[in-house]
Design an enzyme around this catalytic site. Structure first.
Site, mmCIF file in Angstrom:
data_model
loop_
_atom_site.group_PDB
_atom_site.id
_atom_site.type_symbol
_atom_site.label_atom_id
_atom_site.label_comp_id
_atom_site.label_asym_id
_atom_site.label_seq_id
_atom_site.Cartn_x
_atom_site.Cartn_y
_atom_site.Cartn_z
ATOM 1 N N SER A 67 84.722 52.473 74.626
ATOM 2 C CA SER A 67 85.200 53.676 75.342
ATOM 3 C C SER A 67 84.194 54.832 74.831
ATOM 4 O O SER A 67 83.553 55.031 73.941
ATOM 5 C CB SER A 67 86.368 54.063 74.482
ATOM 6 O OG SER A 67 86.656 55.609 74.765
ATOM 7 N N TYR A 86 90.497 55.504 66.365
ATOM 8 C CA TYR A 86 90.046 54.786 67.801
ATOM 9 C C TYR A 86 88.392 55.106 67.970
ATOM 10 O O TYR A 86 87.613 54.304 68.015
ATOM 11 C CB TYR A 86 90.670 55.291 68.822
ATOM 12 C CG TYR A 86 90.555 54.722 70.112
ATOM 13 C CD1 TYR A 86 91.023 53.625 70.524
ATOM 14 C CD2 TYR A 86 89.698 55.615 71.245
ATOM 15 C CE1 TYR A 86 90.757 53.017 71.713
ATOM 16 C CE2 TYR A 86 89.644 55.043 72.255
ATOM 17 C CZ TYR A 86 90.058 53.527 72.380
ATOM 18 O OH TYR A 86 89.823 53.084 73.967
HETATM 19 N N1 LIG Z 1 93.055 52.918 79.185
HETATM 20 C C1 LIG Z 1 91.906 53.762 79.170
HETATM 21 O O1 LIG Z 1 91.963 54.891 79.420
HETATM 22 C C2 LIG Z 1 90.755 53.192 78.355
HETATM 23 C C3 LIG Z 1 89.726 54.017 78.116
HETATM 24 C C4 LIG Z 1 88.752 53.698 77.556
HETATM 25 C C5 LIG Z 1 88.607 52.439 76.948
HETATM 26 N N2 LIG Z 1 89.785 51.651 77.166
HETATM 27 C C6 LIG Z 1 89.873 50.221 76.486
HETATM 28 O O2 LIG Z 1 90.155 49.327 77.401
HETATM 29 C C7 LIG Z 1 90.627 48.160 76.759
HETATM 30 C C8 LIG Z 1 91.979 47.658 77.379
HETATM 31 O O3 LIG Z 1 92.882 48.921 77.274
HETATM 32 P P1 LIG Z 1 94.152 49.046 77.940
HETATM 33 O O4 LIG Z 1 94.109 50.372 78.485
HETATM 34 O O5 LIG Z 1 94.427 47.937 79.017
HETATM 35 O O6 LIG Z 1 95.088 48.759 76.795
HETATM 36 P P2 LIG Z 1 96.621 48.383 76.723
HETATM 37 O O7 LIG Z 1 97.213 48.611 77.978
HETATM 38 O O8 LIG Z 1 97.206 48.928 75.648
HETATM 39 O O9 LIG Z 1 96.336 46.684 76.222
HETATM 40 C C9 LIG Z 1 95.955 46.440 75.163
HETATM 41 C C10 LIG Z 1 95.758 44.935 75.105
HETATM 42 O O10 LIG Z 1 95.313 44.490 74.013
HETATM 43 C C11 LIG Z 1 96.312 43.562 73.155
HETATM 44 N N3 LIG Z 1 96.118 43.517 71.899
HETATM 45 C C12 LIG Z 1 96.248 44.394 71.058
HETATM 46 N N4 LIG Z 1 96.135 43.987 69.603
HETATM 47 C C13 LIG Z 1 95.757 42.517 69.789
HETATM 48 C C14 LIG Z 1 95.492 41.721 68.762
HETATM 49 N N5 LIG Z 1 95.398 41.889 67.621
HETATM 50 N N6 LIG Z 1 95.139 40.357 69.280
HETATM 51 C C15 LIG Z 1 95.085 40.167 70.546
HETATM 52 N N7 LIG Z 1 95.367 41.055 71.523
HETATM 53 C C16 LIG Z 1 95.807 42.166 71.224
HETATM 54 C C17 LIG Z 1 97.441 43.970 73.621
HETATM 55 O O11 LIG Z 1 98.335 42.954 73.441
HETATM 56 P P3 LIG Z 1 100.143 43.130 73.171
HETATM 57 O O12 LIG Z 1 100.655 43.159 74.548
HETATM 58 O O13 LIG Z 1 100.471 41.876 72.632
HETATM 59 O O14 LIG Z 1 100.264 44.507 72.324
HETATM 60 C C18 LIG Z 1 97.215 44.152 74.938
HETATM 61 O O15 LIG Z 1 97.209 43.196 75.954
HETATM 62 C C19 LIG Z 1 90.784 48.498 75.287
HETATM 63 O O16 LIG Z 1 89.591 47.907 74.465
HETATM 64 C C20 LIG Z 1 90.551 49.949 75.173
HETATM 65 O O17 LIG Z 1 90.167 50.610 74.273
HETATM 66 C C21 LIG Z 1 90.941 51.958 77.690
#
Ligand SMILES: NC(=O)c1ccc[n+]([C@@H]2O[C@H](COP(=O)([O-])OP(=O)(O)OC[C@H]3O[C@@H](n4cnc5c(N)ncnc54)[C@H](OP(=O)(O)O)[C@@H]3O)[C@@H](O)[C@H]2O)c1
Length: 236
Positions: A144, A159
């Site tokens: 990020s 974070y």
């Molecule tokens: N959304 C944004 O605007 C944004 C911006 C910049 C970067 N990112 C990055 O993009 C990536 C995906 O984000 P997202 O927005 O899709 O997030 P999200 O919807 O909150 O999904 C997070 C995923 O990570 C899994 N997870 C969490 N802890 C875990 C663990 N200990 N072992 C295995 N899986 C685990 C969750 O599983 P559960 O369902 O079991 O909780 C879920 O499938 C992340 O690295 C995030 O930091 C997102």
């Protein structure tokens, strides 16, 4: 959901049951990878995988649990014998409610455990399956811009630190794996409407996934040890 054809390259996406991870997995499966959705809860993973195209399986993986990572690596080796693409996507705790001086360090520690050490732990366990020297081997760390030291403010301190640490991991692994031809990059997907990003975010999960997939599709002589969004370099 179908079984893996023995010849297909194999991709693992951590945290693939929702959000950007699921969108990345869908696209990799459509592109011909046998795609392993690595998820904490296999029931939720199977639900997420039920209408995905191509060749997909679901495996239990908690990136914060060393035994879970070891078991996962063993199953991957037994079932596929190789890995081509690892997308370290799983993350928690976009801690916008905290500031650096008031931060609950238990929350910060948990965040580092998943977002930074989780990716490190999974990479340690799975890189041995990537030493087969076929073209197209990639590790993509889903980072990020919050982790960019250049633009870092006081927001979301746990974070932000976890993503800065993940970016350091990208540099470390890229250096060690350069001679093996495995390209390792950090990618920011942009601000994406997921559970983490919230409904106001301007990008869809598919659009965020496209930024991640760029780092899978780069050629074998492409960049390694970099930080990108939409294929453009970001400042560390
Ligand atoms: N959304 C944004 O605007 C944004 C911006 C910049 C970067 N990112 C990055 O993009 C990536 C995906 O984000 P997202 O927005 O899709 O997030 P999200 O919807 O909150 O999904 C997070 C995923 O990570 C899994 N997870 C969490 N802890 C875990 C663990 N200990 N072992 C295995 N899986 C685990 C969750 O599983 P559960 O369902 O079991 O909780 C879920 O499938 C992340 O690295 C995030 O930091 C997102």
């Amino acid at each position: 959901m179908q079984e893996s054809p023995k010849t297909a390259p194999v991709a693992v996406v951590t945290g693939a049951n929702r959000g950007i991870g699921r969108a990345v997995a869908a696209r990799l499966a459509r592109d011909g990878y046998h795609t392993v959705l690595a998820v904490r809860d296999p029931d939720r993973g199977r639900h997420a995988a039920r209408d995905l195209p191509g060749s997909v399986t679901v495996e239990r993986l908690d990136v914060a649990d060393a035994d879970s990572v070891t078991d996962f690596a063993r199953r991957l080796r037994d079932r596929h014998g190789r890995l081509d693409v690892l997308v370290n996507n799983a993350a928690i705790n976009y801690d916008t409610w905290q500031d650096p001086l008031g931060a609950d360090l238990t929350v910060v520690r948990d965040t580092l455990e998943v977002n930074a050490l989780g990716a490190w732990r999974v990479s340690q366990a799975l890189v041995p399956l990537m030493r087969h020297r076929s073209p197209g081997r990639r590790i993509v760390n889903v980072s990020s811009e919050s982790g960019s030291l250049t633009g870092m403010g006081a927001a979301a301190p746990g974070y932000a630190m976890s993503k800065a640490a993940l970016n350091a991991l990208t540099r470390l692994l890229a250096a060690q794996l350069a001679a093996d031809g495995i390209l390792v990059n950090s990618v920011c997907p942009g601000w994406v409407a997921t559970d983490m990003g919230g409904p106001a975010a301007p990008r869809t999960a598919a659009e965020g996934a496209a930024s991640v997939l760029w780092a899978v599709r780069i050629p074998d002589d492409g960049p390694t040890g970099g930080f990108f969004r939409d294929g453009e370099p970001l400042p560390w």
